[in-house]
Enzyme design. Structure first.
Site, PDB file in Angstrom:
ATOM      1  N   ASP A  77       0.705  -1.255  -0.022  1.00 23.20           N
ATOM      2  CA  ASP A  77      -0.098   0.018  -0.089  1.00 23.20           C
ATOM      3  C   ASP A  77       0.951   1.154  -0.021  1.00 23.20           C
ATOM      4  OD1 ASP A  77       0.800  -0.295   2.585  1.00 23.20           O
ATOM      5  OD2 ASP A  77      -1.065  -0.603   3.314  1.00 23.20           O
ATOM      6  N   ASP A 146      -8.037  -1.886  13.998  1.00 19.87           N
ATOM      7  CA  ASP A 146      -9.322  -1.931  13.703  1.00 19.87           C
ATOM      8  C   ASP A 146      -9.708  -3.147  12.650  1.00 19.87           C
ATOM      9  OD1 ASP A 146      -7.997  -0.984  11.175  1.00 19.87           O
ATOM     10  OD2 ASP A 146      -9.385   0.627  11.111  1.00 19.87           O
ATOM     11  N   HIS A 148      -7.696  -3.808   9.825  1.00 20.02           N
ATOM     12  CA  HIS A 148      -7.561  -3.524   8.410  1.00 20.02           C
ATOM     13  C   HIS A 148      -6.147  -4.410   8.205  1.00 20.02           C
ATOM     14  CE1 HIS A 148      -5.130   0.404   9.533  1.00 20.02           C
ATOM     15  NE2 HIS A 148      -4.360  -0.543   8.964  1.00 20.02           N
ATOM     16  N   GLU A 153      -9.816  -0.668   5.193  1.00 24.25           N
ATOM     17  CA  GLU A 153     -10.318  -0.051   6.172  1.00 24.25           C
ATOM     18  C   GLU A 153     -11.770  -0.782   6.600  1.00 24.25           C
ATOM     19  OE1 GLU A 153      -8.808   1.280   8.529  1.00 24.25           O
ATOM     20  OE2 GLU A 153      -8.290   3.394   8.055  1.00 24.25           O
TER      21      GLU A 153
END
Ligand code: GLP
Length: 271
Positions: A77, A146, A148, A153
């Protein structure tokens, strides 16, 4: 002997003592892969968690235990909009933490162009480049608090391809430490391999360490496959390995089963 390891579970959980042990275990797995396939395409992740993997692999290279000279490296990413050469662009991070210590040339490295004018075209070009390179052999992943993976996300499509995403506030707060603690410096937008793209890698290896990841790890491994926890998509993969330290394993209900299974895993199976 248990069927979970022999038949390759969709997610195999390996509980290690600490981050260093996790790094060494995964680095040995990467070295084994490179002995079988010297030109393997390694997908690498950023963040603090994978650093012990890169350190252990670099130590093996320096000791002459493994030859990485033909390995290729692919980025997972990237932030959008950071100026070229910014020290916290993931391109800079991967060059600094992985490519240079391993003694590889920047030509062996591929990643999405976070400063492209046409971001969508850059995303499509990256997916095409990964496929043209023969696909990722082993994708190393961290996990966000979270849940991810990459920068997918919560509520990312489980079939998503490489694309632009908007970061949650929580991720920007988590990542502010790389930007001198100033959240205003953390970009809002990123390019990430999609979950569908990530699932195309031949082997997924997720490393999670520390108490702060325990909830996300439990949701990934023991929760339902659900877009709200993007890492739960690992359950759909035929060869996914989750390596966790004791703290990150602390919310797993099946921890004892995972320990028993790994203790009885046949050595020939490797990572
Ligand atoms: C970023 C990266 C992820 C990484 C996550 C966790 O959001 N895009 O690939 O897994 O951070 O980072 P850390 O390992 O520092 O907790």
């Amino acid at each position: 002997m248990t069927f979970q390891s022999i038949g390759r579970p969709s997610v195999e959980v390996v509980i290690v003592q600490d981050a260093k042990a996790g790094g060494e275990l995964i680095a040995r797995g990467i070295a084994d892969l490179l002995r079988r396939k010297p030109g393997a395409l390694l997908g690498v992740a950023t963040g603090s968690t994978p650093l012990p993997v890169y350190e252990a692999l670099t130590a093996q290279v320096r000791a002459g235990d493994v030859d990485v000279s033909r390995a290729r490296i692919a980025q997972l990413d990237e932030y959008v909009g950071l100026p070229a050469g910014h020290p916290e662009s993931y391109r800079s991070v991967v060059l600094r933490e992985v490519v240079e210590p391993l003694g590889l040339s920047p030509d062996s490295f591929m990643g999405p162009d976070g400063s492209a004018e046409d971001v969508q075209a850059a995303c499509e070009a990256y997916d095409a480049a990964l496929a043209a390179a023969g696909g990722v052999d082993l994708q190393l992943l961290g996990i966000g608090t979270d849940g991810h993976i990459g920068f997918n996300e919560p509520c990312s499509s489980l079939a998503s391809r490489t694309r632009i995403k908007t970061l949650t506030e929580r991720t920007r707060v988590d990542n502010a430490r790389f930007f001198g603690g100033d959240i205003a410096q953390v970009p809002h937008h990123v390019i990430t391999q999609g979950i569908g793209t990530i699932l195309e890698a031949r082997h997924l290896v997720l490393l999670a360490t520390g108490e702060g990841k325990a909830e996300a790890v439990a949701a990934t491994v023991e929760g339902p496959v659900a877009a709200v926890c993007p890492a739960s998509a690992l359950q759909l993969h035929p060869h996914a390995t989750v390596v966790v330290d004791e703290a990150a394993a602390s919310k797993l209900k099946l921890a004892d089963y995972f320990r028993h299974t790994y203790a009885n895993k046949p050595a020939w199976q490797g990572l």
